[in-house]
Design a protein around this motif. Sequence first.
Motif, PDB file in Angstrom:
ATOM      1  N   GLU A  50       4.751  10.720   2.876  1.00  0.00           N
ATOM      2  CA  GLU A  50       6.140  10.332   3.124  1.00  0.00           C
ATOM      3  C   GLU A  50       6.184   9.108   4.027  1.00  0.00           C
ATOM      4  O   GLU A  50       6.137   9.216   5.253  1.00  0.00           O
ATOM      5  CB  GLU A  50       6.894  11.511   3.752  1.00  0.00           C
ATOM      6  CG  GLU A  50       6.918  12.737   2.858  1.00  0.00           C
ATOM      7  CD  GLU A  50       7.320  14.007   3.586  1.00  0.00           C
ATOM      8  OE1 GLU A  50       7.681  13.904   4.786  1.00  0.00           O
ATOM      9  OE2 GLU A  50       7.251  15.088   2.980  1.00  0.00           O
ATOM     10  N   ASN A  51       6.250   7.936   3.403  1.00  0.00           N
ATOM     11  CA  ASN A  51       6.267   6.669   4.124  1.00  0.00           C
ATOM     12  C   ASN A  51       6.819   5.579   3.211  1.00  0.00           C
ATOM     13  O   ASN A  51       7.142   5.847   2.048  1.00  0.00           O
ATOM     14  CB  ASN A  51       4.848   6.314   4.615  1.00  0.00           C
ATOM     15  CG  ASN A  51       3.817   6.437   3.510  1.00  0.00           C
ATOM     16  OD1 ASN A  51       3.866   5.717   2.509  1.00  0.00           O
ATOM     17  ND2 ASN A  51       2.883   7.369   3.657  1.00  0.00           N
ATOM     18  N   GLY A  52       6.901   4.371   3.708  1.00  0.00           N
ATOM     19  CA  GLY A  52       7.392   3.275   2.882  1.00  0.00           C
ATOM     20  C   GLY A  52       6.354   2.738   1.928  1.00  0.00           C
ATOM     21  O   GLY A  52       6.671   2.282   0.820  1.00  0.00           O
ATOM     22  N   HIS A  53       5.082   2.798   2.334  1.00  0.00           N
ATOM     23  CA  HIS A  53       3.970   2.341   1.490  1.00  0.00           C
ATOM     24  C   HIS A  53       2.676   2.816   2.130  1.00  0.00           C
ATOM     25  O   HIS A  53       2.554   2.829   3.358  1.00  0.00           O
ATOM     26  CB  HIS A  53       3.967   0.806   1.397  1.00  0.00           C
ATOM     27  CG  HIS A  53       3.233   0.282   0.195  1.00  0.00           C
ATOM     28  ND1 HIS A  53       3.769   0.296  -1.064  1.00  0.00           N
ATOM     29  CD2 HIS A  53       1.998  -0.265   0.055  1.00  0.00           C
ATOM     30  CE1 HIS A  53       2.919  -0.237  -1.930  1.00  0.00           C
ATOM     31  NE2 HIS A  53       1.827  -0.583  -1.272  1.00  0.00           N
ATOM     32  N   PHE A  54       1.733   3.199   1.291  1.00  0.00           N
ATOM     33  CA  PHE A  54       0.450   3.675   1.807  1.00  0.00           C
ATOM     34  C   PHE A  54      -0.665   2.758   1.306  1.00  0.00           C
ATOM     35  O   PHE A  54      -0.837   2.564   0.102  1.00  0.00           O
ATOM     36  CB  PHE A  54       0.175   5.113   1.363  1.00  0.00           C
ATOM     37  CG  PHE A  54      -0.951   5.756   2.125  1.00  0.00           C
ATOM     38  CD1 PHE A  54      -0.767   6.162   3.433  1.00  0.00           C
ATOM     39  CD2 PHE A  54      -2.195   5.948   1.538  1.00  0.00           C
ATOM     40  CE1 PHE A  54      -1.805   6.757   4.155  1.00  0.00           C
ATOM     41  CE2 PHE A  54      -3.231   6.534   2.242  1.00  0.00           C
ATOM     42  CZ  PHE A  54      -3.037   6.941   3.557  1.00  0.00           C
ATOM     43  N   PHE A  55      -1.405   2.195   2.260  1.00  0.00           N
ATOM     44  CA  PHE A  55      -2.514   1.296   1.957  1.00  0.00           C
ATOM     45  C   PHE A  55      -3.831   2.017   2.261  1.00  0.00           C
ATOM     46  O   PHE A  55      -3.938   2.707   3.272  1.00  0.00           O
ATOM     47  CB  PHE A  55      -2.458   0.035   2.824  1.00  0.00           C
ATOM     48  CG  PHE A  55      -1.217  -0.801   2.653  1.00  0.00           C
ATOM     49  CD1 PHE A  55      -1.215  -1.911   1.823  1.00  0.00           C
ATOM     50  CD2 PHE A  55      -0.048  -0.495   3.346  1.00  0.00           C
ATOM     51  CE1 PHE A  55      -0.082  -2.702   1.678  1.00  0.00           C
ATOM     52  CE2 PHE A  55       1.091  -1.277   3.207  1.00  0.00           C
ATOM     53  CZ  PHE A  55       1.069  -2.378   2.374  1.00  0.00           C
ATOM     54  N   VAL A  56      -4.815   1.818   1.402  1.00  0.00           N
ATOM     55  CA  VAL A  56      -6.170   2.301   1.681  1.00  0.00           C
ATOM     56  C   VAL A  56      -7.086   1.091   1.791  1.00  0.00           C
ATOM     57  O   VAL A  56      -7.176   0.274   0.859  1.00  0.00           O
ATOM     58  CB  VAL A  56      -6.674   3.255   0.577  1.00  0.00           C
ATOM     59  CG1 VAL A  56      -8.114   3.670   0.855  1.00  0.00           C
ATOM     60  CG2 VAL A  56      -5.776   4.488   0.487  1.00  0.00           C
ATOM     61  N   PHE A  57      -7.738   0.954   2.939  1.00  0.00           N
ATOM     62  CA  PHE A  57      -8.646  -0.166   3.181  1.00  0.00           C
ATOM     63  C   PHE A  57     -10.073   0.276   2.859  1.00  0.00           C
ATOM     64  O   PHE A  57     -10.525   1.325   3.322  1.00  0.00           O
ATOM     65  CB  PHE A  57      -8.541  -0.634   4.632  1.00  0.00           C
ATOM     66  CG  PHE A  57      -7.308  -1.460   4.885  1.00  0.00           C
ATOM     67  CD1 PHE A  57      -7.372  -2.839   4.925  1.00  0.00           C
ATOM     68  CD2 PHE A  57      -6.068  -0.848   5.047  1.00  0.00           C
ATOM     69  CE1 PHE A  57      -6.234  -3.605   5.125  1.00  0.00           C
ATOM     70  CE2 PHE A  57      -4.922  -1.592   5.242  1.00  0.00           C
ATOM     71  CZ  PHE A  57      -4.999  -2.985   5.287  1.00  0.00           C
ATOM     72  N   CYS A  58     -10.733  -0.539   2.062  1.00  0.00           N
ATOM     73  CA  CYS A  58     -12.068  -0.204   1.561  1.00  0.00           C
ATOM     74  C   CYS A  58     -13.090  -1.260   1.951  1.00  0.00           C
ATOM     75  O   CYS A  58     -12.814  -2.466   1.863  1.00  0.00           O
ATOM     76  CB  CYS A  58     -12.063  -0.116   0.030  1.00  0.00           C
ATOM     77  SG  CYS A  58     -10.860   1.033  -0.655  1.00  0.00           S
ATOM     78  N   ALA A  59     -14.273  -0.811   2.372  1.00  0.00           N
ATOM     79  CA  ALA A  59     -15.431  -1.701   2.415  1.00  0.00           C
ATOM     80  C   ALA A  59     -15.811  -1.986   0.967  1.00  0.00           C
ATOM     81  O   ALA A  59     -15.884  -1.059   0.157  1.00  0.00           O
ATOM     82  CB  ALA A  59     -16.578  -1.036   3.154  1.00  0.00           C
ATOM     83  N   ASP A  60     -16.028  -3.264   0.627  1.00  0.00           N
ATOM     84  CA  ASP A  60     -16.209  -3.608  -0.783  1.00  0.00           C
ATOM     85  C   ASP A  60     -17.285  -4.677  -0.957  1.00  0.00           C
ATOM     86  O   ASP A  60     -17.084  -5.841  -0.613  1.00  0.00           O
ATOM     87  CB  ASP A  60     -14.881  -4.099  -1.375  1.00  0.00           C
ATOM     88  CG  ASP A  60     -14.955  -4.347  -2.872  1.00  0.00           C
ATOM     89  OD1 ASP A  60     -16.058  -4.276  -3.446  1.00  0.00           O
ATOM     90  OD2 ASP A  60     -13.897  -4.620  -3.466  1.00  0.00           O
ATOM     91  N   LEU A  61     -18.420  -4.261  -1.511  1.00  0.00           N
ATOM     92  CA  LEU A  61     -19.479  -5.197  -1.902  1.00  0.00           C
ATOM     93  C   LEU A  61     -19.674  -5.200  -3.416  1.00  0.00           C
ATOM     94  O   LEU A  61     -20.635  -5.771  -3.916  1.00  0.00           O
ATOM     95  CB  LEU A  61     -20.785  -4.846  -1.175  1.00  0.00           C
ATOM     96  CG  LEU A  61     -20.749  -5.079   0.344  1.00  0.00           C
ATOM     97  CD1 LEU A  61     -21.945  -4.429   1.021  1.00  0.00           C
ATOM     98  CD2 LEU A  61     -20.698  -6.567   0.674  1.00  0.00           C
ATOM     99  N   HIS A  62     -18.751  -4.575  -4.132  1.00  0.00           N
ATOM    100  CA  HIS A  62     -18.818  -4.538  -5.597  1.00  0.00           C
ATOM    101  C   HIS A  62     -18.710  -5.948  -6.181  1.00  0.00           C
ATOM    102  O   HIS A  62     -19.472  -6.329  -7.076  1.00  0.00           O
ATOM    103  CB  HIS A  62     -17.696  -3.652  -6.135  1.00  0.00           C
ATOM    104  CG  HIS A  62     -17.542  -3.671  -7.616  1.00  0.00           C
ATOM    105  ND1 HIS A  62     -18.505  -3.191  -8.475  1.00  0.00           N
ATOM    106  CD2 HIS A  62     -16.520  -4.116  -8.415  1.00  0.00           C
ATOM    107  CE1 HIS A  62     -18.096  -3.329  -9.725  1.00  0.00           C
ATOM    108  NE2 HIS A  62     -16.905  -3.891  -9.714  1.00  0.00           N
ATOM    109  N   ARG A  63     -17.760  -6.722  -5.667  1.00  0.00           N
ATOM    110  CA  ARG A  63     -17.579  -8.077  -6.205  1.00  0.00           C
ATOM    111  C   ARG A  63     -18.798  -8.958  -5.926  1.00  0.00           C
ATOM    112  O   ARG A  63     -19.074  -9.905  -6.651  1.00  0.00           O
ATOM    113  CB  ARG A  63     -16.301  -8.723  -5.672  1.00  0.00           C
ATOM    114  CG  ARG A  63     -16.307  -9.035  -4.186  1.00  0.00           C
ATOM    115  CD  ARG A  63     -15.078  -9.847  -3.768  1.00  0.00           C
ATOM    116  NE  ARG A  63     -13.830  -9.147  -4.040  1.00  0.00           N
ATOM    117  CZ  ARG A  63     -13.232  -8.335  -3.161  1.00  0.00           C
ATOM    118  NH1 ARG A  63     -13.790  -8.116  -1.974  1.00  0.00           N
ATOM    119  NH2 ARG A  63     -12.108  -7.737  -3.457  1.00  0.00           N
TER     120      ARG A  63
END
Length: 249
Positions: free
Chosen positions: A72-85
């Motif tokens: 229950e919020n305005g928007h939910f962000f998930v921050f990821c460590a990303d070395l796929h690219r």
Amino acid sequence: MNEVTNLLMNHRSIRHFEDKPLSREQIETIVLSAQAASTSSFVQAYSIIGVTDKEKKAKLAEFAGNQSYVAENGHFFVFCADLHRHDIMGQMENKDVIPAIESTEKFMVSVIDAALAAQNAAVAAESLGLGICYIGGIRNDLEGVSELLKTPDRVIPLFGLAIGYPSKKNDQKPRLPLQHIYHENEYKQDEAVYREELEMYNKIISEYYDERTGGKRKDTWTGQIAGMLEKQTRMYMKDYVQKKKMDLR
């Protein structure tokens, strides 16, 4: 003191939001602000997943220990460590990048990059009059989170960031004294002084809880945190990280 430092020093976590979604402009402003953060050697080793699907938000709330403000919020962000690219770019450029992106160093870079981006996002959101709350609880079940968000190898969801219009503001918790956090030229080694500073802080925190709860709670900080650390939680993390082909060398 100025507008920016006042904003930073008045931060508090918000756990009650209005039922009002963020606008597309607000979302893009927050993400672009996150992207403007410093990044090690221009590597940009992170990604951000915005979760709007109500069922997915409800599932993330369940993973996080049934924290309602995850759903229950305005928007939910998930921050990821990303070395796929970076794996993909190695293939594009015909370069052997695997030893580097499987190293502990690049794993640390990806985690730091994501944290720096997230803090920029948090400050941007607060500057827009919004409230924020970091959600580490998604790490209770990263296998489930990864499956839900379809994150590939070399991508690790680190934490969530709930953002929205505050419906209730919590009290600001007193932080450790500056002289305890800030060391000049070398790390302070006098344990007696260190313990004295912690005892002084314990008194401040105990008084804070006493006043906030009307005498129902008088925790000390060292008691609270040591008790938390005594419980072994998320001990699967090393195996999970290595299963995602990170932190292997």
